[in-house]
Design a protein around this motif. Structure first.
Motif, PDB file in Angstrom:
ATOM      1  N   ASN A  55       4.211   3.960  44.410  1.00  0.00           N
ATOM      2  CA  ASN A  55       5.102   5.139  44.046  1.00  0.00           C
ATOM      3  C   ASN A  55       4.769   6.239  44.076  1.00  0.00           C
ATOM      4  O   ASN A  55       5.551   7.094  44.890  1.00  0.00           O
ATOM      5  CB  ASN A  55       5.656   5.094  42.411  1.00  0.00           C
ATOM      6  CG  ASN A  55       6.855   5.686  42.852  1.00  0.00           C
ATOM      7  OD1 ASN A  55       7.839   5.683  43.130  1.00  0.00           O
ATOM      8  ND2 ASN A  55       7.084   6.373  41.484  1.00  0.00           N
ATOM      9  N   GLN A  56       3.465   6.629  43.355  1.00  0.00           N
ATOM     10  CA  GLN A  56       2.418   7.949  44.190  1.00  0.00           C
ATOM     11  C   GLN A  56       3.266   7.818  45.605  1.00  0.00           C
ATOM     12  O   GLN A  56       3.111   9.837  45.877  1.00  0.00           O
ATOM     13  CB  GLN A  56       1.655   8.673  42.522  1.00  0.00           C
ATOM     14  CG  GLN A  56       2.654   8.790  41.638  1.00  0.00           C
ATOM     15  CD  GLN A  56       0.607   8.674  40.811  1.00  0.00           C
ATOM     16  OE1 GLN A  56       0.061   8.808  41.448  1.00  0.00           O
ATOM     17  NE2 GLN A  56       1.104   9.223  39.725  1.00  0.00           N
ATOM     18  N   ARG A  57       2.095   7.286  46.280  1.00  0.00           N
ATOM     19  CA  ARG A  57       2.003   7.333  47.435  1.00  0.00           C
ATOM     20  C   ARG A  57       3.445   7.507  48.243  1.00  0.00           C
ATOM     21  O   ARG A  57       3.403   8.722  48.915  1.00  0.00           O
ATOM     22  CB  ARG A  57       1.411   6.185  47.746  1.00  0.00           C
ATOM     23  CG  ARG A  57       0.024   6.318  47.517  1.00  0.00           C
ATOM     24  CD  ARG A  57      -0.985   5.655  48.613  1.00  0.00           C
ATOM     25  NE  ARG A  57      -0.598   4.213  48.291  1.00  0.00           N
ATOM     26  CZ  ARG A  57      -1.475   3.756  46.816  1.00  0.00           C
ATOM     27  NH1 ARG A  57      -1.939   3.751  46.367  1.00  0.00           N
ATOM     28  NH2 ARG A  57      -0.807   2.032  47.189  1.00  0.00           N
ATOM     29  N   THR A  58       4.248   6.683  48.106  1.00  0.00           N
ATOM     30  CA  THR A  58       5.184   7.224  48.638  1.00  0.00           C
ATOM     31  C   THR A  58       6.306   8.562  47.994  1.00  0.00           C
ATOM     32  O   THR A  58       6.760   8.633  49.108  1.00  0.00           O
ATOM     33  CB  THR A  58       6.468   5.559  48.260  1.00  0.00           C
ATOM     34  OG1 THR A  58       5.846   3.671  47.929  1.00  0.00           O
ATOM     35  CG2 THR A  58       7.812   5.435  48.764  1.00  0.00           C
ATOM     36  N   CYS A  59       6.102   8.972  47.073  1.00  0.00           N
ATOM     37  CA  CYS A  59       6.644  10.183  46.703  1.00  0.00           C
ATOM     38  C   CYS A  59       5.859  10.885  47.866  1.00  0.00           C
ATOM     39  O   CYS A  59       6.819  12.685  48.354  1.00  0.00           O
ATOM     40  CB  CYS A  59       6.886  10.498  45.389  1.00  0.00           C
ATOM     41  SG  CYS A  59       7.645   9.608  44.516  1.00  0.00           S
ATOM     42  N   SER A  60       4.796  10.962  47.538  1.00  0.00           N
ATOM     43  CA  SER A  60       4.180  11.712  49.020  1.00  0.00           C
ATOM     44  C   SER A  60       4.234  12.368  49.411  1.00  0.00           C
ATOM     45  O   SER A  60       4.040  13.403  50.645  1.00  0.00           O
ATOM     46  CB  SER A  60       2.232  12.261  48.170  1.00  0.00           C
ATOM     47  OG  SER A  60       2.113  11.956  46.751  1.00  0.00           O
ATOM     48  N   GLU A  61       4.020  10.668  50.385  1.00  0.00           N
ATOM     49  CA  GLU A  61       5.152  10.842  51.904  1.00  0.00           C
ATOM     50  C   GLU A  61       6.095  11.579  52.382  1.00  0.00           C
ATOM     51  O   GLU A  61       6.427  11.987  53.460  1.00  0.00           O
ATOM     52  CB  GLU A  61       4.506   9.349  52.589  1.00  0.00           C
ATOM     53  CG  GLU A  61       2.970   8.331  52.623  1.00  0.00           C
ATOM     54  CD  GLU A  61       3.168   7.266  52.353  1.00  0.00           C
ATOM     55  OE1 GLU A  61       3.980   6.491  53.022  1.00  0.00           O
ATOM     56  OE2 GLU A  61       1.913   6.700  52.604  1.00  0.00           O
ATOM     57  N   GLN A  62       7.510  11.298  50.925  1.00  0.00           N
ATOM     58  CA  GLN A  62       7.861  11.822  51.339  1.00  0.00           C
ATOM     59  C   GLN A  62       8.503  13.374  51.011  1.00  0.00           C
ATOM     60  O   GLN A  62       9.216  14.183  51.533  1.00  0.00           O
ATOM     61  CB  GLN A  62       9.449  11.127  50.636  1.00  0.00           C
ATOM     62  CG  GLN A  62       9.437  10.168  51.088  1.00  0.00           C
ATOM     63  CD  GLN A  62      10.233   9.596  49.389  1.00  0.00           C
ATOM     64  OE1 GLN A  62      10.918   9.601  48.186  1.00  0.00           O
ATOM     65  NE2 GLN A  62      10.680   7.855  49.699  1.00  0.00           N
ATOM     66  N   GLU A  63       7.633  13.994  50.879  1.00  0.00           N
ATOM     67  CA  GLU A  63       8.212  15.387  50.488  1.00  0.00           C
ATOM     68  C   GLU A  63       6.837  16.337  52.127  1.00  0.00           C
ATOM     69  O   GLU A  63       6.718  16.285  53.147  1.00  0.00           O
ATOM     70  CB  GLU A  63       6.947  16.028  49.783  1.00  0.00           C
ATOM     71  CG  GLU A  63       7.481  15.471  48.281  1.00  0.00           C
ATOM     72  CD  GLU A  63       6.173  15.777  46.762  1.00  0.00           C
ATOM     73  OE1 GLU A  63       5.219  16.563  46.840  1.00  0.00           O
ATOM     74  OE2 GLU A  63       6.361  15.309  45.828  1.00  0.00           O
TER      75      GLU A  63
END
Length: 94
Positions: A86-94
């Protein structure tokens, strides 16, 4: 030792202690401490003050989510992996 804060004061606070988080969620103190030590439950800690402070709303939601994952049969390592994804996905979206 400081005076115990009322539930009214806790619910109005942005940050809570681990004991207050236990009161809010009905989760055992030791369980929350374990989640914290496993890196599943983020906290803030001021330089010299050793008290861990948890963002109230975010932490309550996260504890409920973790409880549901445990209820669904997932282990702590599996939950940690889901959190990392989830943290990786959030980081990629930023």
């Amino acid at each position: 030792m400081s005076r115990r804060r009322t539930m009214e004061v806790i619910l109005a606070s942005d940050y809570v202690s681990i004991g207050e988080l236990a009161r809010l969620t009905g989760c055992r103190y030791s369980t929350l401490k374990h989640y914290t030590e496993e890196g599943m439950l983020p906290f803030e800690q001021e330089e010299e003050n050793l008290t861990r402070r948890y963002r109230r709303e975010q932490s309550v939601q996260l504890v409920e989510w973790i409880r549901q994952q445990r209820k669904d049969g997932r282990s702590v390592p599996e939950i940690k992996e889901l959190l990392a994804e989830n943290q990786r996905t959030c980081s990629e979206q930023e």
